[in-house]
Design an enzyme around this catalytic site. Sequence first.
Site, PDB file in Angstrom:
ATOM      1  N   HIS A 150     -12.815  -3.115   4.581  1.00  0.00           N
ATOM      2  CA  HIS A 150     -11.457  -3.215   5.114  1.00  0.00           C
ATOM      3  C   HIS A 150     -11.471  -3.225   6.642  1.00  0.00           C
ATOM      4  O   HIS A 150     -12.358  -2.654   7.266  1.00  0.00           O
ATOM      5  CB  HIS A 150     -10.606  -2.035   4.634  1.00  0.00           C
ATOM      6  CG  HIS A 150     -10.345  -2.076   3.157  1.00  0.00           C
ATOM      7  ND1 HIS A 150     -10.938  -1.226   2.262  1.00  0.00           N
ATOM      8  CD2 HIS A 150      -9.540  -2.887   2.423  1.00  0.00           C
ATOM      9  CE1 HIS A 150     -10.509  -1.501   1.040  1.00  0.00           C
ATOM     10  NE2 HIS A 150      -9.670  -2.516   1.104  1.00  0.00           N
TER      11      HIS A 150
ATOM     12  N   ILE B 219      -5.803  -9.959   1.450  1.00  0.00           N
ATOM     13  CA  ILE B 219      -5.768 -10.280   2.877  1.00  0.00           C
ATOM     14  C   ILE B 219      -4.675  -9.462   3.557  1.00  0.00           C
ATOM     15  O   ILE B 219      -3.497  -9.593   3.223  1.00  0.00           O
ATOM     16  CB  ILE B 219      -5.520 -11.794   3.082  1.00  0.00           C
ATOM     17  CG1 ILE B 219      -6.686 -12.592   2.469  1.00  0.00           C
ATOM     18  CG2 ILE B 219      -5.357 -12.119   4.570  1.00  0.00           C
ATOM     19  CD1 ILE B 219      -6.432 -14.063   2.308  1.00  0.00           C
TER      20      ILE B 219
ATOM     21  N   SER C  71       0.858  -1.195   0.000  1.00  0.00           N
ATOM     22  CA  SER C  71       0.000   0.000   0.000  1.00  0.00           C
ATOM     23  C   SER C  71       0.890   1.240   0.000  1.00  0.00           C
ATOM     24  O   SER C  71       2.097   1.144   0.258  1.00  0.00           O
ATOM     25  CB  SER C  71      -0.883   0.001   1.256  1.00  0.00           C
ATOM     26  OG  SER C  71      -0.069   0.225   2.399  1.00  0.00           O
TER      27      SER C  71
ATOM     28  N   HIS D  11     -11.601  -7.143  -2.305  1.00  0.00           N
ATOM     29  CA  HIS D  11     -10.867  -6.478  -1.222  1.00  0.00           C
ATOM     30  C   HIS D  11     -11.601  -6.748   0.085  1.00  0.00           C
ATOM     31  O   HIS D  11     -12.716  -7.256   0.102  1.00  0.00           O
ATOM     32  CB  HIS D  11     -10.835  -4.957  -1.472  1.00  0.00           C
ATOM     33  CG  HIS D  11      -9.833  -4.562  -2.495  1.00  0.00           C
ATOM     34  ND1 HIS D  11      -8.724  -3.819  -2.191  1.00  0.00           N
ATOM     35  CD2 HIS D  11      -9.765  -4.828  -3.822  1.00  0.00           C
ATOM     36  CE1 HIS D  11      -8.018  -3.633  -3.296  1.00  0.00           C
ATOM     37  NE2 HIS D  11      -8.625  -4.236  -4.301  1.00  0.00           N
TER      38      HIS D  11
ATOM     39  N   ASP E 249      -1.122  -1.691  -3.993  1.00  0.00           N
ATOM     40  CA  ASP E 249      -2.493  -1.787  -3.475  1.00  0.00           C
ATOM     41  C   ASP E 249      -3.058  -0.369  -3.295  1.00  0.00           C
ATOM     42  O   ASP E 249      -2.417   0.488  -2.666  1.00  0.00           O
ATOM     43  CB  ASP E 249      -2.411  -2.520  -2.121  1.00  0.00           C
ATOM     44  CG  ASP E 249      -3.760  -2.902  -1.567  1.00  0.00           C
ATOM     45  OD1 ASP E 249      -4.708  -3.078  -2.363  1.00  0.00           O
ATOM     46  OD2 ASP E 249      -3.875  -3.042  -0.320  1.00  0.00           O
ATOM     47  N   HIS E 250      -4.240  -0.126  -3.833  1.00  0.00           N
ATOM     48  CA  HIS E 250      -4.939   1.169  -3.660  1.00  0.00           C
ATOM     49  C   HIS E 250      -4.106   2.385  -4.069  1.00  0.00           C
ATOM     50  O   HIS E 250      -4.036   3.374  -3.326  1.00  0.00           O
ATOM     51  CB  HIS E 250      -5.412   1.344  -2.208  1.00  0.00           C
ATOM     52  CG  HIS E 250      -6.491   0.402  -1.825  1.00  0.00           C
ATOM     53  ND1 HIS E 250      -7.788   0.521  -2.263  1.00  0.00           N
ATOM     54  CD2 HIS E 250      -6.461  -0.724  -1.063  1.00  0.00           C
ATOM     55  CE1 HIS E 250      -8.507  -0.483  -1.788  1.00  0.00           C
ATOM     56  NE2 HIS E 250      -7.726  -1.262  -1.059  1.00  0.00           N
TER      57      HIS E 250
ATOM     58  N   SER F  30      -5.701  -7.678   7.128  1.00  0.00           N
ATOM     59  CA  SER F  30      -6.054  -7.678   8.551  1.00  0.00           C
ATOM     60  C   SER F  30      -5.761  -9.015   9.230  1.00  0.00           C
ATOM     61  O   SER F  30      -5.300  -9.051  10.374  1.00  0.00           O
ATOM     62  CB  SER F  30      -7.538  -7.325   8.731  1.00  0.00           C
ATOM     63  OG  SER F  30      -7.764  -6.008   8.290  1.00  0.00           O
TER      64      SER F  30
HETATM   65  P1  13P Z   1      -8.668  -6.751   4.910  1.00  0.00           P
HETATM   66  O1  13P Z   1      -8.645  -5.543   5.784  1.00  0.00           O
HETATM   67  O2  13P Z   1      -9.989  -7.450   5.000  1.00  0.00           O
HETATM   68  O3  13P Z   1      -7.522  -7.653   5.158  1.00  0.00           O
HETATM   69  O4  13P Z   1      -8.542  -6.241   3.386  1.00  0.00           O
HETATM   70  C1  13P Z   1      -7.289  -5.994   2.827  1.00  0.00           C
HETATM   71  C2  13P Z   1      -7.385  -5.317   1.510  1.00  0.00           C
HETATM   72  O5  13P Z   1      -8.418  -5.267   0.857  1.00  0.00           O
HETATM   73  C3  13P Z   1      -6.157  -4.695   0.994  1.00  0.00           C
HETATM   74  O6  13P Z   1      -6.390  -3.985  -0.179  1.00  0.00           O
HETATM   75  O1  G3H Z   2      -6.699  -1.791   2.067  1.00  0.00           O
HETATM   76  C1  G3H Z   2      -5.898  -1.484   2.913  1.00  0.00           C
HETATM   77  C2  G3H Z   2      -4.797  -2.396   3.291  1.00  0.00           C
HETATM   78  O2  G3H Z   2      -5.168  -3.179   4.396  1.00  0.00           O
HETATM   79  C3  G3H Z   2      -3.539  -1.631   3.527  1.00  0.00           C
HETATM   80  O3  G3H Z   2      -3.605  -0.966   4.725  1.00  0.00           O
HETATM   81  O4  G3H Z   2      -3.017   1.353   4.032  1.00  0.00           O
HETATM   82  O5  G3H Z   2      -2.835   0.642   6.442  1.00  0.00           O
HETATM   83  O6  G3H Z   2      -1.213  -0.220   4.735  1.00  0.00           O
HETATM   84  P1  G3H Z   2      -2.596   0.291   5.002  1.00  0.00           P
HETATM   85 ZN    ZN Z   3      -8.287  -3.075  -0.314  1.00  0.00          ZN
END
Ligand code: 13P
Ligand code: G3H
Ligand code: ZN
Length: 311
Positions: free
Chosen positions: A180, A257, A50, A213, A82-83, A259
Amino acid sequence: MALVTTEKMFKEAYDGGYAIGAFNVNNMEIVQGITEAANELNSPLILQVSSGARKYAKHTYLMKLVEAAVQETDIPIALHLDHGDTFELCKSCIDGGFTSVMIDGSHLDYEDNVALTKRVVEYAHAHGVVVEAELGRLAGIEDDINVSAEDSSYTDPAQVEDFVTRTGCDSLAIAIGTSHGAYKFKPGKEIKLRFDILDEVARRLPGFPIVLHGASSVIPEFVEMINANGGALEDALGCPEPMLREAARGAVCKINIDSDLRLAMTASIRRVFNESPSEFDPRKYLGPGRDAIRDLVRHKITAVLGSDGKA
Ligand code: 13P
Ligand code: G3H
Ligand code: ZN
């Protein structure tokens, strides 16, 4: 084997009725724990970063850790942003060696999401990188931005063909009720994921890889372990694993995944400190944290994703 894109993994996952785990990485122990499990089980793997992780650990450190994972194993590994929220961030990751990026324009108006995604796709494809986009908006916390349940919205299946055709994206994240973080559903209420939306999206986009997600299950064992060792996670609740397994059998090719990794690692570290309050050697608590990540990923690959033996 070098870093790969997700193209072949997704095609094989779609046809084979399984999904690839996309696990968030922030440090060495997390990269090692995930990679060890995937390698042992001969599973393809997506390691994702991320923007928060990139700020925390820095691009080059993460890049080198992932390069080490590639060198130490025989499985296909993709490195994914990611994102990503801007063109510039996606470009920086593409230029810096990532093989896949997500441009998350889900908070924008539809036309702005199309325009931003298309711009990223053009740049990414010109550099051999694939792009995940998002339509619909998940609730929960990403990079410290809290999206309330009222501001979240399910994906509208009527938009997906137009979106994919006009943007040229390679995979699509959709909102079907996952979110999330560790508080996805209210205790005592029926857990509802909108499989009808997923089915309709899949019908409209035959063969196209869909991404979920917010797909951690918030495994009660870890929540209990955290609470038994001085934590306070009340009402933490996630996506039931059988529902995710079902999604993986269909059009869902990537399951995110994060969390669950955090919970597993934190639970084991809390236990070390509770049982050995005088411990101050980081290897003595980060080591068990890494083992907990490895065990969790083994479980996800076999019980949820079905990607074991598919590398
Ligand atoms: P979780 O918070 O359910 O693990 O989702 C992670 C996620 O979507 C990261 O982009
Ligand atoms: O979607 C979010 C992911 O769990 C990444 O989390 O932005 O705190 O690293 P973060
Ligand atoms: Zn996500």
